[in-house]
Structure formats: C-alpha cells, structure tokens
Design an enzyme around this catalytic site. Structure first.
Site, mmCIF file in Angstrom:
data_model
loop_
_atom_site.group_PDB
_atom_site.id
_atom_site.type_symbol
_atom_site.label_atom_id
_atom_site.label_comp_id
_atom_site.label_asym_id
_atom_site.label_seq_id
_atom_site.Cartn_x
_atom_site.Cartn_y
_atom_site.Cartn_z
ATOM 1 N N HIS B 68 0.838 -1.204 0.000
ATOM 2 C CA HIS B 68 0.000 0.000 0.000
ATOM 3 C C HIS B 68 0.870 1.251 0.000
ATOM 4 C CE1 HIS B 68 0.828 -0.659 4.272
ATOM 5 N NE2 HIS B 68 0.477 0.577 4.531
ATOM 6 N N ASP B 72 6.250 4.085 4.834
ATOM 7 C CA ASP B 72 7.077 3.044 5.460
ATOM 8 C C ASP B 72 6.937 1.703 4.744
ATOM 9 O OD1 ASP B 72 4.991 2.217 8.363
ATOM 10 O OD2 ASP B 72 4.473 2.950 6.375
ATOM 11 N N HIS B 73 6.176 1.701 3.632
ATOM 12 C CA HIS B 73 6.076 0.498 2.807
ATOM 13 C C HIS B 73 6.530 0.732 1.375
ATOM 14 C CE1 HIS B 73 3.812 -2.235 5.591
ATOM 15 N NE2 HIS B 73 3.679 -1.066 6.204
ATOM 16 N N HIS B 157 -7.505 -1.156 5.867
ATOM 17 C CA HIS B 157 -6.410 -0.252 6.274
ATOM 18 C C HIS B 157 -6.407 1.104 5.567
ATOM 19 C CE1 HIS B 157 -2.712 0.922 8.096
ATOM 20 N NE2 HIS B 157 -2.048 0.926 6.956
ATOM 21 N N ASP B 178 -0.088 -4.076 5.899
ATOM 22 C CA ASP B 178 -0.898 -3.610 7.037
ATOM 23 C C ASP B 178 -2.352 -3.920 6.725
ATOM 24 O OD1 ASP B 178 1.035 -0.602 7.794
ATOM 25 O OD2 ASP B 178 1.223 -2.668 8.498
ATOM 26 N N GLU B 203 2.786 -8.331 10.014
ATOM 27 C CA GLU B 203 3.428 -7.351 10.887
ATOM 28 C C GLU B 203 2.965 -7.620 12.310
ATOM 29 O OE1 GLU B 203 5.295 -4.438 10.126
ATOM 30 O OE2 GLU B 203 5.513 -5.150 8.078
ATOM 31 N N HIS B 414 8.917 -7.526 12.767
ATOM 32 C CA HIS B 414 8.904 -6.230 13.442
ATOM 33 C C HIS B 414 8.352 -6.269 14.846
ATOM 34 C CE1 HIS B 414 9.054 -4.368 9.237
ATOM 35 N NE2 HIS B 414 10.247 -4.598 9.702
#
EC number: 3.1.27.-
Lengths: 384, 599
Positions: B68, B72-73, B157, B178, B203, B414
């Site tokens: 997505h 941070d992705h 999300h 996510d 995650e 993570h």
C-alpha cells in the site's frame, strides 16, 4: 432491533457521552473476564472463566489517560498486553500480592489456590509457580482471597467462614485460622488494616478478626431486612484518611446498609436500590476516599450512588451516575443473552476513573463527570 | 528438503520500515520497500546488500510487490529501482499505483527542498520507477513467469491496500502488509479465503495491543471539535486528500445534523476534484455504505460542509476547515495555520503521522515557537491535538486472520521476540502451527511439505484396488510400488512392467538359490514328502504343493532334494526363489536349516 436502529441507539449514547465522560475507552477482549485486579497504578490483570484452558492477561492502561500536560499530543489509546499466561481451568478470583510480581487465583470451584509470577521485562509470559491448599474437602463454591498488606507475601483465603486461613506463600505455612461456630459461605474477604480483616458471608453475617490474636472473631448478624432468603455482599473502605472505616452491605433485594466498622450492628444510613434480579457476579465497592458506592452485576449497567443522600430511614434512592456503555453496545438482535457486568473497579488514585467488564468480553475505562447539582428533581423519594 | 526462506531487511530492533525478502521455489521476491521515517541518513533505506553485495538487483529478484501507499512500505522504492538499480516488474494495486507517486513526490519535496538533502531520489526517478509498475486487480491471479503466480486480496487499512498470495509450484506464502479486521466508515475489513499457505507473514507492531474502539476515537475527535467551537475557536484539520478526510467529513456532518450546530465547516479547494476523481475510479475498494452514498450523490455534496475560500480564514467566529497538505509543510493548510496559531481558543487536529522536518512533526513534538521563512518566528498558542485513526490489526485481529487463511506456519516481523512469547504460545496452542519471529536481518528457513500431484496409470490403480482395503483417502496415506516417469512437466506413476515397456528395456529377473544340508536316512522322494508334511503343518495359510515332477512348491518357491553320491543320507535341499519372495524364502531356509522333526 434493526441494524440501523441499533447503530442509532449507540450513536445516541455516544453523543451523550461527550458531556457525561471526560475520557472513555472501549475494548473487546477475546474472552470475557470475571476479575479485574490492579497490579500497579497503570496495570490490571484479567482472566477468562471458560470451562477449559483460559488466558491470564496483564494489561497496561492507555497512556493518554495518564498524560497530564500535553495530553493532546499523546495519541496512545490502546491497552498494551504486557504479560500473558495460560490457566488450565477457569479463574473465579484473582488477587495481586502487594509489593511483588505475584498473583494468586482460584477457579471458583475448589478451594486450592494457584500462585503465578507475572514476570518482568525479560519475558512476557506469566508462569505458574505453586499451589496453596485450601481447607475444605468438599466445597460448594470457590474460595475468596485477600492479599495481606503486610510486607511478606501472605494470603487470606477460604470458601466458608469456618475454613478461612492465612497462608505464607513462600513457605506454604498456615499462619492463622479463623474459628467460627457455623460454616457460612463467603462472598468476600477483605483486610481493613495490616492484620484486621472482614469475612463477609452471603447470608449477611460479617466476621471481624485479627490475624495476630487467636481470640474468637466478632460476629455481626445480617441487617434486619424484609427479604429473608436474601444474599448479601459487603465492602469496607480502605481509606487511611477517613477517621473510621465504613462498611456497606447490599442484599439481593436491593437493601443497602452502611455501618461504622467499630459498630457493625448499627446502621449509619441505609437506602433501597432499584434491583430486580439475583446474580452471581455482584460487585459493591466504595470509591477510594469518597462517600460514593458503586454497584454492578445485576444488569449491563454500573451504578454510582452518593451515600451523603442516604438517611437512617429506608428510602428509595436513584443513582448519581449510570454507566450504560456495555448495555448499549450489546446486540440484542442476535438473540444472545443481554449483557451483564461481571466486574468493576475504581482506580486507586484517580477519583473519577473506573474499569468495568461484561459477559460479552467488553472492557471499558471511563472517567465520568460529576452531574450538575440537583435541579428541581430530588434524587431520593419519600420514605418507604 | 523443500524450504522457504524469509528475511526481514533492517538492522537491530528498529521498527518502522517494511522490506522483506522471500525465497520460494527458486524465486526471490521483495515484499514492500519502505523508508524508515526516523532516520536522516542512509539508515532510512533498507540494506540491499542482503540481495547482492554489489550492483543492480535485477538479476537477483523475480519481482517486487508493494502492499500500500504508506511511506514506510513504499518510500524507498524509487531509491531501490533507480539508484541501486532494478528493472524487473513492480506489482501493486491500481489505487496504490495512482497514489504512490503523489506521496513520494511530496516526501521528496520535503526532504530535498526543505531539508536540503542530497542523497535522495529525484522527481524523474519517481516517474521512471512508476513505469515499471504492473497494476493488480483483486482476486485475479497474475503469472509473473511460468512458475511464479501472485494474487491480491483486500486488506482494508487504506485505499488500495492489499494482502498478497504468492505461489510457486505447490508452495505458497501470504504477506499481509498492514491490514485490519474491523470495517470502518469508508473501508471494509480484510478478507482472504482458506488458501492454506505454507507461511503467513504478518506485521506484529500492534500484536501486543488491544485496540480502543473506533467509536471512542471518533468521540474524542467530536468532543475536541465541539469544545473549540463552543468557545468561539477555529479548528484546522490538515488532511491528505483521500481516505481519512472523507470519513471525518461524514462524521462531522452527522454530528452537526444531530446537534443542530451552526458553525460553518469547509474543505479546501483542490481536495474535492482529486478526491472525487480517485473515489470514482476506485469505487470497488470502498465499503457498501460509501458506494451507496456515492451512487446517490457527489462525494462532497454535504449539507453542512462547503468549499473553502482563502478569504474565509479571516472571518470572525468559530469554524472548522479541512485543508491539504496533511503535514502542514506547505500550501493552504500551512497558510491557515499561520493565521490561526496565535490564538489559544483555536485548535489544530493532526489525524496522522508527520514526517520529520515538517511543521506538523514539530508541533506534535511540543514545539511552541517555530522558525518561519525570513527568520520570522511563530508563537504556537493554539491547542494541538494528535489523533490516530489508522486501522491496524491487534492481537485479536491476527488470530482472526489465521483462522481465515489456515496457514501451515506463522511468521511475525517487526516485533521483539521476548515481548511476544505469549502470542507465539497462543498461536501454537490454538492452531498447532509453528510461529517464527525473525529479528531484522535474520533469515528464517521454514521447511515445507509440498504435495506433488501425479497421474496414475489405470492398470496400476486397478492392481492397487485389487489388493483390497479402503478406498483412497487423502487423510490416510498408503504406500505402494510403482515407477515415476517425468516427461516435460507431466508426472506419471506406472507399474514396473509398463515402465520397462515404455523404455524398451527387458526386465531382469533375480533368483536366489540356497543349499541346505540335511541328514536323513530315507530316500530322496521320502525326504521330500517329509519336508512337504513339515512345511504344511508349519506354514498354514500358504499354498504348499507336492508336485509330480519331484518338487515342493511353497507359493512360488521351489524346494528340491538331492543326495550325495558317496553318502545317501547326506541330503542337499535346494531352495530357489525370486526377488519378490525374498522374505518367505529366507524364512524357509532358516526353518529347514533346523532340520526335520523326528518321525
């Protein structure tokens, strides 16, 4: 209830909650709990009561609740799962041993206790460390537990008045036994000071004893009440600031009596609460350092009463505040049983903060706003 | 042994950037390529030396998949493809492909123009990177090559977020990115079928939390807005054009209607067209409610919410304004902020994360004096509120997803292993599957047990059925003998005879013979008869024949008697059997070596 009707009812309550509460947090556990126990000013323990394997959880309350300055900059609204463990059976009673990382549980069926280590920073697993044997051989119900405020780890426990004992956790030694003539099932065990405790029986009797002396306990009979076969619950204040300790007794017919610990036989004041059904998971609790009493377990509502309104004559009273969040969130359309509160506690320091849990696994953390001073309608009605 | 390898890239315990390498069936796949938002130097990029020590990644990766548009992705994607070098396919959903470049460009502007950094990708690099993107539709299987196929599932999300199913041969992996398991006002909940992947990668940032309800977050938002309006203050809500803005608008509209409030609500120009455009394009990605609403009216035709004009910012009295961009780093939201910051009755509500270097980030860190252009300082007197509306799966959500997909193994990235032992135990107990928790930079090897489907010849099947026993049952494996022929990509199981025929080979026959000496005073034929009687009593249930040609047959094993010329009592028993009867033959020889019972 139609889905949209349900949503509207929920919205209605949430709109009201804007002014009724300062803070409100709503969580859903995977399995419901009957116990909430503080393990520090910011953490609680909860545990399941299903028939087979259950989870014990130590949860940290949302940081946003505790942020004082710059509260707006803290976005943390979630419970943090700090530690978790598995119990072979249900957990009916759970107590934290002060100044330690130990908790003691009972399954609500037998009298043996399980001892657990909550763990520290290095691991998130709650481990079983031992067992404490109870006195009865064929109990009707589980034991009540009270953790001694003294510095060494000791617990007071028993299912009936004749089998209460104080056990040292590390050595397993029995330090004290309560000797009573009759065997009354207990609804509560509570320390009012380092060594003095109250055993509240479900028939309304209260035994008061001192673990340091072997003298016979003082017994106070149940308050005179119309309901003969009533079940009674008891709570005592643990307020160091109060001149004396007060005790409240509540019956299953709604009769609430407040007494001074030194004169349990006399009522200081009393009231008739609006209670209709009986229940197993009743909690009656004094607010720390206040004259408020909270009651739950008869429905999906937690009620708070101001005992300053109560008189010597028995009168009907209405609650100062009702937390209806659990009741409103329950989907009655699904044909499931209406939700019922299983436990609630006051925060030991924050005067307006409570936690409540219900049969649907919901956990609410709420910071209620004192309603405005009485308007034209009075909160109590003429004497009965 | 077949196995799948998973390596989350990164160093130490740092969270906040997703980039995972998977090796499956000989293929290498990179899942997400995120930027670490907390670092200002090269540590913000993933460490691609895991893929190869030097040079371009094209030869070492079969594909890259982006879940997505959150930075941070996908924040390091242009760096990876244009500065490190990768020319292969990059897969993402249509909405992600449309929104990614906008966020990347915004991000680039802040980092380069505002902070003056140099080792960073350029606008052209973003464009070149996006040219390599192959868009995905939901639930549509895409062949990356002959052996590798992928499929996207709805993750909730944010708009366009997907979970990805990756399959090579009969091994498979699902990566969640996510996701959330509870629907909200504008997006549905994640969904996947019982695809039973070998590994489910999730995650675990929120794995040890229990999330506060959506309603309570919304309540807090409404409470804050209401309080400001009541005291005559102005509320600024900086938003990115899509997603959260719509949700909050709907919330305020409902609230205004219910409470009969009069204060004006505005959304800034530019927001409407873009948002409408995107929502029209991606209508399938939103939930039922929005779809119904959209069909009936324009996304932004609210009763109480109107388009903003910059002159309104100076109007007296309370008002609420939604303005872009979301981090107060430029444009209209910053302009409005500058006008309103000096009044403590006013409020700014930040509904999401702000990148370092932006004004949003500074005020969320408590800064009350800001340095603006031309050395001017701005006193921040208004109330600053940080609210997190992002939808993530918590501990309960992870369990729900596992129940849905039924993976054979679970892998959490993570998280700190020491803080997740309980969750690991819960997963292992409830589902009886292994749960792995690799640290960043650590490779986990998961053994798989792939089932290989094979065609079976009718003859062989008939023979097996003739042996009796229950019908073939996938839960009760049975062993059988046959020959596996692999021709091109087909696998066929046939009987040995058929295989030999197809291969044009002669079958070799193996025959064993054994000589057992025996002392017996009788004639050869009498001795043979004695053997016959002895074996008949010993081996009940076996076919034993005394043939007229002077042999005894035990099943297909031949027994003969001969005697030595010098000594008629010294008999030699000759046993002969074929390879198939090895067991019985050995048994017979050991029996006869013991001699015959006395007459």
């Amino acid at each position: 209830m139609e889905s949209s009707e349900f949503e509207d009812a929920l919205d209605e309550w949430f709109i009201e909650s804007l002014t009724a509460y300062k803070d409100l947090h709503v969580y859903q556990l995977e399995h419901p709990t009957q116990v909430i126990e503080w393990t520090s000013g910011k953490t609680v323990c909860v545990a399941g009561y299903g028939s087979s394997k259950n989870q014990l959880l130590e949860l940290r309350l949302p940081l946003k609740l505790f942020a004082e300055e710059n509260k707006g900059l803290c976005a943390e609204r979630d419970f943090k799962l700090l530690h978790g463990g598995f119990s072979e059976g249900p957990v009916g009673c759970l107590r934290h041993v002060p100044a330690s990382r130990l908790i003691v549980t009972n399954d609500g069926q037998g009298t043996d206790l399980q001892v657990w280590d909550l763990g520290g920073d290095d691991s998130d697993v709650i481990r079983r460390t031992g067992t404490v044997k109870g006195r009865e051989s064929a109990p009707q119900r589980g034991s009540r537990i009270a953790a001694s405020p003294s510095s060494s780890p000791q617990v007071l426990h028993g299912a009936e008045s004749s089998s209460v004992q104080l056990t040292h956790l590390t050595s397993g030694q029995s330090l004290y036994k309560l000797e009573t003539d009759t065997s009354d099932p207990l609804n509560s065990l509570q320390f009012t000071s380092d060594a003095v405790f109250l055993a509240g029986c479900s028939n309304g009797r209260i035994y008061m004893a001192d673990t340091r002396v072997s003298a016979a306990p003082q017994m106070s009979p149940p308050p005179a009440s119309s309901g003969q076969s009533a079940v009674w619950w008891t709570d005592a204040t643990a307020d160091p600031q109060q001149a004396s300790c007060r005790v409240v007794r509540l019956s299953s017919s709604g009769h609430a009596v407040v007494s001074d610990l030194r004169k349990l036989g006399e009522a200081v004041c009393q009231a008739q609460l609006d209670i209709h059904c009986s229940s197993d998971n009743v909690t009656v609790s004094w607010a720390p350092r206040r004259n408020y009493i909270s009651v739950s377990g008869f429905s999906g509502v937690v009620e708070i009463y101001d005992t300053c309104d109560w008189r010597m004559e028995l009168r009907r009273v209405r609650p100062l505040f009702q937390h209806r969040g659990h009741e409103v969130s329950c989907r009655q359309a699904d044909g499931c049983d209406p939700v019922c509160i299983t436990a609630h506690v006051w925060h030991p320091e924050r005067p307006q903060t409570l936690l409540s849990t219900a049969t649907d696994g919901s956990v609410h953390v709420w910071d209620w706003v004192e309603p405005d001073s009485k308007g034209p309608e009075s909160k109590s009605e003429p004497s009965l | 042994m077949p196995e799948i390898k998973v390596t989350p890239l990164g160093a130490g315990q740092d969270v906040g950037r997703s980039c995972i390498l998977v090796s499956i069936g000989g293929k290498n796949i990179m899942l997400d390529c995120g930027m670490h938002m907390g670092y200002n130097d090269d540590r913000r990029f993933p460490d691609f030396s895991y893929v190869t020590q030097n040079g371009r990644l094209t030869d070492f990766l079969d594909c890259v998949i982006i879940s997505h548009f959150h930075l941070d992705h996908c924040g390091a994607l242009p760096y990876m493809s244009e500065m490190v070098g990768y020319d292969g396919p990059i897969y993402m959903t249509h909405p992600t492909k449309a929104i990614c470049p906008i966020l990347l460009e915004d991000f680039r502007k802040i980092t380069v123009d505002k902070k003056g950094e140099t080792n960073f990708f350029t606008s052209q690099m973003i464009k070149d990177c996006m040219k390599k993107v192959v868009p995905l539709n939901l639930h549509q299987t895409v062949q990356v090559d002959d052996e590798l196929e992928i499929k996207a599932y709805y993750a909730g999300h944010v708009l366009g977020a997907a979970m990805v199913y990756i399959k090579v041969g009969s091994e498979s992996v699902v990566y969640t990115g996510d996701y959330n398991m509870t629907p909200d006002r504008h997006l549905g909940a994640a969904w996947i079928d019982k695809c039973r992947p070998d590994i489910l990668i999730s995650e675990s940032t929120y794995a040890t939390t229990i999330r506060d309800s959506k309603r309570c977050r919304e309540r807090d938002f409404l409470k804050k807005v209401h309080e400001s309006i009541e005291r005559g203050g102005k509320v600024l809500i900086p938003v990115f054009a899509l997603g959260r803005a719509q949700e909050l608008c709907i919330l305020l509209e409902t609230f205004w209607e219910r409470m009969n409030l009069k204060a004006p609500i505005y959304f800034s120009t530019g927001m409407t067209e873009k948002a409408n455009h995107y929502y029209k394009l991606f209508i399938t990605w939103t939930n039922q409610k929005i779809r119904k609403t959209f069909v009936q009216r324009n996304m932004f035709e609210f009763k109480h919410i109107k388009a903003f004009d910059r002159s309104y910012a100076d109007n007296p009295g309370p008002m609420v304004v939604f303005a872009t961009p979301g981090m107060l780093h430029a444009g209209q939201s910053l302009q409005i902020f500058k006008k309103w910051a000096g009044n403590e009755k006013n409020m700014v509500i930040m509904p999401g994360y702000c990148v370092q270097g932006t004004i949003g980030h500074k005020i969320l860190n408590g800064q009350r004096k800001l340095e603006m252009e031309g050395r001017a300082t701005l006193d921040v007197k208004l109330q600053v509120e940080y609210m997190s509306f992002s939808a993530h799966a918590d501990a309960k959500g992870i369990m729900q997803l596992i129940r849905m997909a039924e993976p054979r193994n679970m892998l959490l990235v993570h998280g700190e292993a020491a803080k997740m032992e309980f969750l690991k135990g819960k997963i292992e107990q409830e589902f009886s599957i292994d749960c792995y928790m690799p640290a960043n930079g650590e490779t986990v090897t998961v053994k798989t047990n792939p089932s290989v489907p094979v065609d079976m010849s009718v003859n062989l099947l008939k023979r097996e059925m003739a042996l009796g026993g229950p019908l073939p049952d996938p839960k009760k494996p049975r062993s059988m003998h046959g020959t596996l022929i692999m021709k091109e990509s087909s696998l066929k199981l046939v009987s040995s005879e058929q295989a030999l025929k197809e291969l044009g080979l002669n079958e070799h026959q193996l025959r064993f013979t054994c000589r057992v000496p025996l002392q017996d005073p009788h004639s050869d034929s009498e001795t043979l008869h004695r053997i016959y009687t002895h074996l008949k009593s010993l081996l009940k249930g076996y076919t034993i024949q005394h043939l007229p040609d002077g042999t005894v047959m035990v099943e297909s094993i031949v027994v003969k008697v001969s005697s030595s010329a010098e000594d008629a009592n010294a008999k030699i028993l000759l046993l002969s059997w074929s390879y198939q009867d090895e067991d019985l033959g050995s048994f017979l020889s050991s029996v006869l070596k013991k001699g015959l019972p006395k007459m």
